[in-house]
Scaffold this active site. Structure first.
Site, PDB file in Angstrom:
ATOM      1  N   PHE A  62      17.495  -4.845  36.885  1.00 26.91           N
ATOM      2  CA  PHE A  62      16.070  -4.640  36.633  1.00 26.91           C
ATOM      3  C   PHE A  62      15.301  -4.728  37.950  1.00 26.91           C
ATOM      4  CE2 PHE A  62      11.768  -6.186  35.503  1.00 26.91           C
ATOM      5  CZ  PHE A  62      11.380  -5.124  34.702  1.00 26.91           C
ATOM      6  N   TYR A  76      11.554  -4.391  39.862  1.00 26.55           N
ATOM      7  CA  TYR A  76      10.116  -4.471  39.586  1.00 26.55           C
ATOM      8  C   TYR A  76       9.267  -4.254  40.822  1.00 26.55           C
ATOM      9  CZ  TYR A  76      10.713  -9.087  41.645  1.00 26.55           C
ATOM     10  OH  TYR A  76      11.020 -10.111  42.509  1.00 26.55           O
ATOM     11  N   SER A 121      10.258  -3.988  45.392  1.00 25.27           N
ATOM     12  CA  SER A 121      10.833  -3.221  46.491  1.00 25.27           C
ATOM     13  C   SER A 121      12.188  -2.612  46.147  1.00 25.27           C
ATOM     14  CB  SER A 121      10.968  -4.094  47.744  1.00 25.27           C
ATOM     15  OG  SER A 121      11.816  -5.200  47.510  1.00 25.27           O
ATOM     16  N   GLU A 170      18.444 -10.222  48.639  1.00 32.83           N
ATOM     17  CA  GLU A 170      17.420 -10.838  47.803  1.00 32.83           C
ATOM     18  C   GLU A 170      17.123 -12.297  48.117  1.00 32.83           C
ATOM     19  OE1 GLU A 170      15.359  -9.470  45.354  1.00 32.83           O
ATOM     20  OE2 GLU A 170      16.060  -7.657  46.346  1.00 32.83           O
TER      21      GLU A 170
END
Length: 236
Positions: free
Chosen positions: A60, A62, A64, A137
């Site tokens: 999923f 949302y 960058s 991340e």
């Protein structure tokens, strides 16, 4: 004029006013960084807890990850993550901010809902894909953006997907800020990878291209443009 036909207030010209060359100051004193062994452990943990083994793995996106996915995908569709919302709640002392001028980046924080993009990852080398993704991340310990299996609603029904959610135990968690307060930060902060204004414009542009209108981000881009224009007027 319909809501969809409105043009952006924030432009590349605004972003250029915020951008400046910034050296990477490094992780900072006392920072604990994830090692290769740590990342291997996260990969093993997430693959072992996969809620639908044998089925395609969905990611999923949302923010960058929509405009810089980092890893390959074979399909994408729109999905809604309920119980999570986009929030500029991640304080940045590096990357898109500095210790002297901290920035903010988005994370998925608790509450509300978030419409984003679901990527279907290739079946081969899932571990390698996750290893690259996790290194992108999160860097610091504890992770700012925690990998977690979440439920996402699609046109075909609810599906499990890998998402990155805000770790409120992180020292970089900024809490819930007003749009006005966020705008003041994004209109000034810049780090060695770019500015908060650039990050916002890229995100809103790519959401709009997929037919996703986030009302808060749409309002925020207008506020950031106003802040930058005021700053330009005050310069000698």
């Amino acid at each position: 004029m319909s809501d969809r036909s409105r043009s952006f207030s924030l432009t590349a010209a605004h972003v250029a006013q915020v951008h400046r060359a910034v050296a990477d100051g490094g992780p900072g004193p006392g920072a604990q960084l994830h090692t290769d062994a740590d990342y291997d452990d996260w990969v093993a943990r997430m693959t072992k807890s996969h809620p639908a083994p044998g089925l395609p793995t969905l990611l999923f996106a949302y923010g960058s990850l929509i405009w810089r996915p980092e890893i390959e995908h074979v399909r994408e569709e729109i999905g809604i993550a309920r119980g999570w919302h986009r929030s500029f709640c991640l304080r940045m002392l590096r990357f898109r901010g500095t210790p002297d001028q901290p920035g903010l980046m988005m994370a998925l924080d608790r509450g509300g809902q978030c419409r984003g993009v679901l990527y279907e990852l290739p079946n081969d080398d899932l571990e390698g894909q996750l290893a690259r993704l996790f290194r992108r991340e999160f860097t610091y310990k504890p992770p700012n953006s925690m990998p977690r299996w979440i439920k996402v609603e699609t046109a075909q029904g609810s599906v499990p997907a890998l998402g990155f959610v805000m770790n409120r135990a992180s020292s970089f968690y900024a809490g819930s800020l007003s749009l006005e307060a966020v705008a003041e930060v994004l209109a000034r902060a810049c780090g060695h990878v770019g500015s908060g204004a650039e990050y916002l414009l890229n995100t809103v542009t790519h959401l709009e291209a997929r037919g996703i209108r986030d009302r808060n981000l749409w309002r925020l881009q207008a506020l950031v443009a106003e802040c930058i224009e005021r700053s330009m007027e005050q310069r000698p």
